[in-house]
Write a protein that holds these residues in place. Structure first.
Motif, PDB file in Angstrom:
ATOM      1  N   GLY A   1       0.785  -1.158  -0.003  1.00  0.00           N
ATOM      2  CA  GLY A   1      -0.091  -0.139   0.073  1.00  0.00           C
ATOM      3  C   GLY A   1       0.792   1.227   0.015  1.00  0.00           C
ATOM      4  O   GLY A   1       1.904   1.206   0.314  1.00  0.00           O
ATOM      5  N   GLY A   2      -0.026   2.567  -0.039  1.00  0.00           N
ATOM      6  CA  GLY A   2       0.848   3.675  -0.235  1.00  0.00           C
ATOM      7  C   GLY A   2       0.661   4.509   0.842  1.00  0.00           C
ATOM      8  O   GLY A   2       1.297   5.632   0.964  1.00  0.00           O
ATOM      9  N   MET A   3       0.276   4.034   1.882  1.00  0.00           N
ATOM     10  CA  MET A   3       0.053   4.755   3.125  1.00  0.00           C
ATOM     11  C   MET A   3       1.142   4.208   4.133  1.00  0.00           C
ATOM     12  O   MET A   3       1.316   3.150   4.736  1.00  0.00           O
ATOM     13  N   LEU A   4       1.745   5.476   4.933  1.00  0.00           N
ATOM     14  CA  LEU A   4       2.492   5.048   6.090  1.00  0.00           C
ATOM     15  C   LEU A   4       2.367   6.183   7.108  1.00  0.00           C
ATOM     16  O   LEU A   4       1.893   7.122   6.679  1.00  0.00           O
ATOM     17  N   SER A   5       3.004   5.714   8.196  1.00  0.00           N
ATOM     18  CA  SER A   5       3.067   6.890   9.352  1.00  0.00           C
ATOM     19  C   SER A   5       4.265   6.886  10.271  1.00  0.00           C
ATOM     20  O   SER A   5       4.907   5.897  10.181  1.00  0.00           O
ATOM     21  N   PHE A   6       4.630   8.045  10.670  1.00  0.00           N
ATOM     22  CA  PHE A   6       6.007   7.853  11.495  1.00  0.00           C
ATOM     23  C   PHE A   6       5.856   9.146  12.322  1.00  0.00           C
ATOM     24  O   PHE A   6       5.264  10.067  12.362  1.00  0.00           O
ATOM     25  N   GLU A   7       7.064   8.978  13.282  1.00  0.00           N
ATOM     26  CA  GLU A   7       7.171  10.023  14.297  1.00  0.00           C
ATOM     27  C   GLU A   7       8.572  10.418  14.287  1.00  0.00           C
ATOM     28  O   GLU A   7       9.513   9.433  14.044  1.00  0.00           O
ATOM     29  N   LEU A   8       8.915  11.487  14.568  1.00  0.00           N
ATOM     30  CA  LEU A   8      10.420  11.767  14.558  1.00  0.00           C
ATOM     31  C   LEU A   8      10.644  11.478  16.098  1.00  0.00           C
ATOM     32  O   LEU A   8       9.840  11.236  17.019  1.00  0.00           O
ATOM     33  N   ARG A   9      12.036  11.230  16.439  1.00  0.00           N
ATOM     34  CA  ARG A   9      12.363  10.899  17.768  1.00  0.00           C
ATOM     35  C   ARG A   9      12.035  12.055  18.638  1.00  0.00           C
ATOM     36  O   ARG A   9      11.885  13.173  18.326  1.00  0.00           O
ATOM     37  N   GLY A  10      11.395  11.471  19.924  1.00  0.00           N
ATOM     38  CA  GLY A  10      10.741  12.542  20.639  1.00  0.00           C
ATOM     39  C   GLY A  10       9.269  12.682  20.662  1.00  0.00           C
ATOM     40  O   GLY A  10       8.676  12.940  21.539  1.00  0.00           O
ATOM     41  N   GLY A  11       8.782  12.429  19.326  1.00  0.00           N
ATOM     42  CA  GLY A  11       7.310  12.399  18.983  1.00  0.00           C
ATOM     43  C   GLY A  11       6.689  13.565  19.406  1.00  0.00           C
ATOM     44  O   GLY A  11       5.492  13.252  19.814  1.00  0.00           O
ATOM     45  N   THR A  12       7.046  14.906  19.258  1.00  0.00           N
ATOM     46  CA  THR A  12       6.300  15.971  19.578  1.00  0.00           C
ATOM     47  C   THR A  12       5.600  16.779  18.808  1.00  0.00           C
ATOM     48  O   THR A  12       5.858  16.508  17.384  1.00  0.00           O
ATOM     49  N   LEU A  13       4.563  17.517  19.072  1.00  0.00           N
ATOM     50  CA  LEU A  13       3.863  18.403  17.840  1.00  0.00           C
ATOM     51  C   LEU A  13       4.795  19.154  17.349  1.00  0.00           C
ATOM     52  O   LEU A  13       4.779  19.421  16.204  1.00  0.00           O
ATOM     53  N   GLU A  14       5.676  19.808  18.279  1.00  0.00           N
ATOM     54  CA  GLU A  14       6.760  20.865  17.683  1.00  0.00           C
ATOM     55  C   GLU A  14       7.558  20.111  16.414  1.00  0.00           C
ATOM     56  O   GLU A  14       7.805  20.908  15.254  1.00  0.00           O
TER      57      GLU A  14
END
Ligand SMILES: Cc1ncc(COP(=O)(O)O)c(C=O)c1O
Length: 424
Positions: A334-347
């Motif tokens: 599929g073409g969908m993925l999700s990820f977080e940057l290290r720390g995973g903050t809104l900023e």
């Protein structure tokens, strides 16, 4: 009075109202914008209503172009009958409302598109239908949530936005064992990669706004039903169980129930949107394969990047859903993925999204171009942050809908945006 002698006003109303005769047919079916159809004589109305003669009456109920869309999506999903709607949410809500009445119970995945979650959590209780939310990957939790009055088990093939893959065969076994139906939202993968009806689902729903139309210019949905044998389906067994195995009233297929509710409530798509969707789906196979190829490469790039924390993509060997992805998805993940940057903050999410140059911030998915979205601020906005955060949809989560561009350009945009983000 001959036609020529009719007045200007009458000629303006009637002239040019019928297509010229032709032994050749148009290569592409026309758009049937007509809201209603004409009859030659009174008894013909009975013949058409009773199904003795093929014909159309009124476009809220049926329209040739919408029938063609239903036939096309049913064919892709390997189903027996489809009902088209003006949005994916209309397909979901009407299918559920047609199959669960006051006093019934639903078991639903806890990670779902936000609108669907809100429907189960806030709207269905007002109609006397209770929902138990479960982790659909924990089959024991699903089994223990099922009750004698459970009418439906509901999940997404790949969940929005965490990309968990549902074990469709196991879920259908649990649902059918309890006399319930399995309803699957197949939007994130499309029937190109997975056909839930082949794994025991009773209804497969697509928001055609997404991959099936694929060009971000139509809102629509289609519910496709599995072949139905009266007395042999889980729905009928559910009725029998409730009636204590006693006499059964004439069974109606799930498709007939969904269609009857749709004809009454009227969430009908426009003929133009139906036409555009049929045109769009001609290329869905090519598009989804290219999106999947690009998404796998981007997921691998992100997973190896030092500034990236978690990456959700079933195509990654490290994903807890990789084995289920291999089992249920064919031709790509599929073409969908999700990820977080290290720390995973809104900023950090904001810094990355604002640094992208080609990839646009778009709160939808599955168009031809690569886009990003922030589930917490868009699709899952109505779910309290503590609630969604507890199962992984935090403020740092970024969802990517990978498009069909040249892969190098997609990677380059994420690379330069990641370079611009401060180290956590
Ligand atoms: C998985 C999923 N299902 C259903 C829907 C609802 O579809 P629509 O926006 O066409 O009503 C969405 C919308 O984003 C979705 O992501």
């Amino acid at each position: 009075m001959t036609r020529e002698r009719r007045s200007m006003a009458t000629r303006a109303v009637h002239a040019g109202g019928k297509p010229p005769p032709s032994v050749t047919a148009p290569k592409v079916p026309p758009i049937y914008t007509s809201s209603v159809f004409t009859f030659d004589y009174l008894e013909q109305i009975d013949d058409v209503y009773e199904g003795r003669t093929p014909g159309y009456v009124y476009s809220r109920q049926r329209n040739p172009g919408i029938d063609l869309l239903e036939e096309a999506v049913s064919s892709l999903e390997c189903g027996s009958e489809a009902v088209a709607f003006a949005s994916g949410m209309a397909a979901i809500t009407c299918s559920v409302l047609a199959l669960a009445q006051s006093g019934d119970h639903v078991v639903a995945g806890r990670v779902l598109y936000g609108g669907t979650h809100t429907f189960f959590k806030e709207d269905l209780p007002k109609r006397g239908v209770e929902t138990t939310f479960v982790d659909t990957n924990d089959l024991d939790e699903v089994r223990s949530a099922v009750r004698p009055n459970t009418k439906l088990v509901y999940c997404e093939t790949i969940s929005n936005p965490l990309m968990e893959v549902a074990d469709l065969a196991a879920l259908s076994e649990i649902a059918h064992g309890a006399g319930a139906l399995l309803v699957v939202d197949n939007t994130f993968v499309s029937p190109v990669l997975c056909r839930p009806l082949e794994h025991g689902a009773d209804i497969s729903i697509n928001s055609t706004t997404k991959y099936l139309n694929g060009h971000s210019d139509v809102t629509g949905g289609v519910a496709v039903c599995a072949p139905y044998v009266a007395g042999d389906s889980a729905g009928d067994r559910a009725g029998e169980l409730r009636a204590g195995g006693g006499s059964r009233t004439k069974a109606q297929s799930p498709a007939a129930k969904v269609r009857a509710l749709a004809a009454l409530y009227g969430p009908t798509p426009s003929p133009f949107d139906a036409w555009l969707t049929v045109r769009g789906l001609r290329t869905v196979d090519l598009r989804i394969r290219k999106c999947s190829e690009n998404a796998l490469r981007l997921a691998r790039f992100l997973a190896e990047h030092p500034k990236v924390g978690v990456v959700h993509y079933p195509g990654l060997e490290s994903s807890s859903c990789h084995a289920l992805g291999k089992k249920y998805l064919s031709g790509g993940y599929g073409g969908m993925l999700s990820f977080e940057l290290r720390g995973g903050t809104l900023e950090s999410a904001r810094a990355l999204i604002d640094s992208l140059r080609m990839v646009e911030l778009v709160p939808s998915l599955a168009g031809v171009s690569t886009t990003v979205s922030h589930p917490g601020k868009t699709s899952h906005r109505a779910i309290p942050p503590e609630e969604r955060g507890a199962y992984g949809v935090g403020d740092g989560l970024i969802r990517v809908s990978v498009g069909i561009e040249d892969y190098a350009d997609i990677e380059e945009d994420f690379r330069q945006a990641l370079d611009a983000v401060p180290v956590a």
